[in-house]
Each structure stands twice: as structure tokens, then as C-alpha cells.
Design an enzyme around this catalytic site. Structure first.
Site, PDB file in Angstrom:
ATOM      1  N   GLY A  31     -34.892  -4.090   7.539  1.00  0.00           N
ATOM      2  CA  GLY A  31     -36.349  -4.141   7.596  1.00  0.00           C
ATOM      3  C   GLY A  31     -36.956  -3.886   6.236  1.00  0.00           C
ATOM      4  NE  ARG A 129     -37.016   1.536  15.850  1.00  0.00           N
ATOM      5  CZ  ARG A 129     -38.310   1.220  15.830  1.00  0.00           C
ATOM      6  NH1 ARG A 129     -38.821   0.491  16.801  1.00  0.00           N
ATOM      7  NH2 ARG A 129     -39.085   1.629  14.839  1.00  0.00           N
ATOM      8  CB  CYS A 180     -44.956 -13.196  17.581  1.00  0.00           C
ATOM      9  SG  CYS A 180     -43.699 -11.972  17.999  1.00  0.00           S
TER      10      CYS A 180
END
Length: 450
Positions: A31, A129, A180
Site C-alpha cells: 500500500g 488484509r 469504487c
């Protein structure tokens, strides 16, 4: 060269063995967003030299207020690649590899994870995750998990056989939703209500790039194929500085015409979403609405459902279409009365604002085949959205590095799960205040040495 007491105190306790391990160990950062930017900066300034970073996203204007490694000229480019280039300016001698890809791509298997001594998560979704947690357990590699929500944050160390894993305890239902989902694939009424509130701000209130309502062309799910993602990244190098017309500018150019707004939001944008065919392989596709066709529906077919108070009734599509028109005209008049450059503030107790959100949300629910809600239900569900706070990301990134130093020093018994709560800086617990101050000085010292 004279060394200040602060530098001596901070560099001195870092044993030579630990300092050497920073130069030799390989670290994976998953990330490169809010936490990731702060984390990468902290890593190189603390002495880490071999870093690999992976992120699927491209840079959006909305990222610039808190992801400081990115600038306006980078909009549309790969987050991982730009983050690498920016961090190398802090420490040119660092060896950084960037991947513009999804960590869930099969290429990043257990053998890939075994190449690292430490993995650090800076993710914003639970599925990724869970995946990284499982990979690290299978590879027996320590993982530092982290996350933020507004002024809240947490950091925890996960080590196979010594600590709980990320999935050992059930997680509460998430109260925030990926952009999104809001923009492309709403599946619950709350998604449509959040979208309607965003729309109100984009049209009549203070514009926020984080609250864009148009279809999200960078939706990772719509470009799952790594080759597609790479092609998008290459193309983005050429359109990073394209001037885009904001939703508000476009609405103003139409004079806030309710019909044009309606057809764009519930017909044109939906038809564009339908071209993103990968989104609809396992979902029911949305059904566009057309203003003219709706006007031809006889009023007798549009009876309100429910009994009791007016706010507890659910209107039909034509009813919410007319409510949309009336609310847009009222809000347009309010803007005109306030004068040039005026903005409105959404308030659930303001009838025109509440009418607009109720109508827009229900029309979107209809488009995505959901049961529509009464004004009363919409009002009760329209809560505040948790913002991303730059200072929270910075604090959490600092704590990640401190836990990493403990792991490299084999002090697993000293590792802690740290939770950041909403305190003013003056009321922070003394030990956290000390930790943050020391980390700041440590990074400053190393920035002078490299």
C-alpha cells in the site's frame, strides 16, 4: 564534527547489530496511500535500505491533501512508482522496487513473501488484509498490520505461533465504503444515500475530490487483468495533466437544469457503467432511467406505499423524479439568492436538502434494483462519513517503524498492539508523546546523515 546531545542520545541506543540489520533486511510495504507515503518516508530516514512497495491504484486529485509524496503533475500515474521516485529524493542510496499491481495477484505467492524479513500493511480494505495475513502466516514472516479511521488508528504485530493473526477475532461491520463501491457497484441502500450526499456537495456545497460521484474508471475490479492495469498505468503517463471539468462546473453550465442533471446521473453515467462489463459478470447490471419515458407513466401507477405520516411513505419512480426536479429548482434558487460563488451546506433538517438526497438516493436504488426507502428511513441512515486525516496516518506510520525495530531486535515480547484514540496532543499518554517525539528526532538525525 560536533554531535548535538539529541543526536547522540538517539543514535547511540541503536546498537550496531540493529543498525546493520536495517541496511541488510528486505521489507515489503503493501500500500502506497495515506499510511504508505508516511511509512516509506520513515523507513528510509530510519536507515532501511532494501524496500519493495506494491499498490494497484493510480493517483487521484483527492489524494493530494494527505499523500505528500504526490503532486498535481502525478495525477493518473502509478502510486507505487511515484512514491518510489519521491522517496529516493530523501535517500538516493536506498534500493526500492515498485510494483503497480494487486497484492492478491497469484504471482505474489508464499515464495514471494519468503524473500522478506518483514511485511508492513498500509491497506484500506479487508479482503487484501486477509490475504496478506494468510501469506505471512504460510511464509512464517512477521507482519505489522495497521489502519486508520478519522482520528482513530491502530498498529499490531502478527507473528505465527506468538500472536493472534488478523482473522483470529471477528471484525465489526465496516461503516465506511470504498469509493469504487459508492460510484460503481452499490449493493445496499446506504451506498446510494452516501452517493446522494456526495452529489449534494458536488453540486451545491463545497467540492471535495474525495466525494466524486461519476463512474470510477480506475476501479481495480474493472481492470483485474494485470496487463490491463499495466496498460492503464502507461497511458496515465500521458494524461496526468489533463484538465477535467468538475461536476459543479458542468451543472452550472447547464443552469442546474433538472432534466439534464437527471439524464446524466441516471441514464448517461449508468450506460457508461454498463460498458465496464467485468463489473457485471457476477452482479445484476443496473437499469438506466430516462426522463421522457418516466413522464409517460400514468399517475395511477405511481401510488405511494406505506401508511401513516407522509415521511414514512415510499414513492414510486415518477414521484421521486418530480421530487428531484422540485428540490433541484429550490436549491438552485437558494444559490442565486446567496450570490456568486455561494455554497450550501447539507443539513438533514433542511427540507430542500433532505428532499434532494431522498430523491437522488431512491432513484439510484431503483437503477440498481434495490427496494426504495422512505424519507424517514433515508434521514435516519444519512450519517457522517469518516474522513481520512493526514496527522493520524503520520502517527500510525511512526508507530509501525517503532514496532519494526523491536522485531528486528528480536524483542517480540516488547511488541504491543497500539490503539490511537481521539485525544488532543497535550493529553496524549506520556509514553506515546515520548515515542512520537523520539521518532521525529530520529528521522531528522538520519536525514542529516544520509
Amino acid at each position: 564534527m560536533s554531535v548535538s546531545p539529541t543526536m547522540a542520545q538517539l543514535v547511540g541506543p541503536l546498537r550496531k547489530e540493529l543498525a546493520d540489520s536495517l541496511f541488510s533486511c528486505r521489507v515489503l510495504v503493501v500500500g502506497a496511500g495515506g499510511i504508505g507515503c508516511e511509512l516509506l518516508k520513515n523507513l528510509v530516514l530510519t536507515g532501511f535500505k532494501n524496500i519493495e512497495v506494491i499498490d494497484l491504484d493510480t493517483i487521484d486529485v483527492s489524494n493530494l491533501n494527505r499523500q505528500f509524496l504526490f503532486q498535481k503533475k502525478h495525477v493518473g500515474k502509478s502510486k507505487a512508482q511515484v512514491a518510489k521516485e519521491s522517496v529516493l529524493r530523501f535517500c538516493p542510496s536506498a534500493n526500492i522496487t515498485a510494483y503497480h499491481d494487486s497484492i492478491m495477484n497469484p504471482d505474489y505467492n508464499v515464495e514471494f513473501f519468503r524473500n522478506f524479513q518483514l511485511v508492513m500493511n498500509a491497506l484500506d480494505n479487508r479482503a487484501a488484509r486477509n490475504h496478506v495475513n494468510r501469506m505471512c502466516l504460510a511464509a512464517d514472516i512477521p507482519l505489522i498490520e495497521s489502519g486508520t479511521a478519522g482520528y482513530l488508528g491502530q498498529v499490531t504485530v502478527i507473528k505465527k505461533g506468538q500472536t493472534e493473526c488478523y482473522e483470529c477475532q471477528p471484525k465489526p461491520t465496516q461503516k465506511t465504503f470504498p469509493g469504487c463501491t459508492i460510484r460503481n457497484t452499490p449493493s445496499e441502500p446506504i451506498h446510494c444515500i452516501v452517493w446522494a450526499k456526495y452529489l449534494f456537495n458536488q453540486l451545491f456545497g463545497e467540492e471535495d475530490a474525495d466525494q466524486e460521484v461519476s463512474p470510477d474508471t480506475a476501479d481495480p475490479e474493472a481492470a483485474w487483468n494485470p496487463a490491463d492495469a499495466a496498460a492503464r498505468a502507461t497511458a496515465s503517463d500521458q494524461d496526468g495533466d489533463i484538465k477535467r471539468v468538475s461536476t459543479k462546473e458542468w451543472a452550472r453550465s447547464t443552469g442546474y437544469d433538472p432534466v439534464k442533471l437527471f439524464n446524466k446521473l441516471f441514464k448517461d453515467d449508468i450506460m457508461y457503467l454498463l460498458t465496464m462489463d467485468k463489473l457485471w459478470k457476477k452482479r445484476k447490471a443496473p437499469l438506466p432511467l430516462d426522463w421522457t419515458e418516466i413522464q409517460q407513466i400514468e399517475s395511477s401507477q405511481e401510488e405511494a406505499c406505506g401508511t401513516g405520516l407522509k415521511d414514512q411513505q415510499v414513492l414510486g419512480v415518477q414521484g421521486y423524479t418530480q421530487l428531484f426536479r422540485r428540490s433541484v429548482e429550490t436549491l438552485r434558487s437558494q444559490l442565486i439568492e446567496k450570490g456568486e460563488g455561494a455554497e450550501l451546506v447539507w443539513d438533514k433538517d433542511d427540507p430542500p436538502a433532505m428532499d434532494f438526497v431522498t430523491a437522488a438516493a431512491n432513484l439510484r436504488m431503483n437503477v440498481f434494483s434495490m427496494n426504495m426507502k422512505s424519507r424517514f428511513d433515508v434521514k435516519s441512515m444519512a450519517g457522517n462519513i469518516i474522513p481520512a486525516i493526514a496527522t493520524t496516518n503520520a502517527v500510525i506510520a511512526g508507530l509501525i517503524v517503532l514496532e519494526a525495530l523491536k522485531i528486528l531486535n528480536s524483542d517480540f515480547d516488547q511488541c504491543r498492539t497500539v490503539s490511537l484514540r481521539c485525544y488532543s496532543f497535550d493529553t496524549l499518554k506520556p509514553e506515546l508523546h515520548r515515542v512520537l517525539s523520539n521518532l521525529t528526532h530520529l528521522c531528522i538525525c538520519f536525514s542529516h546523515l544520509v
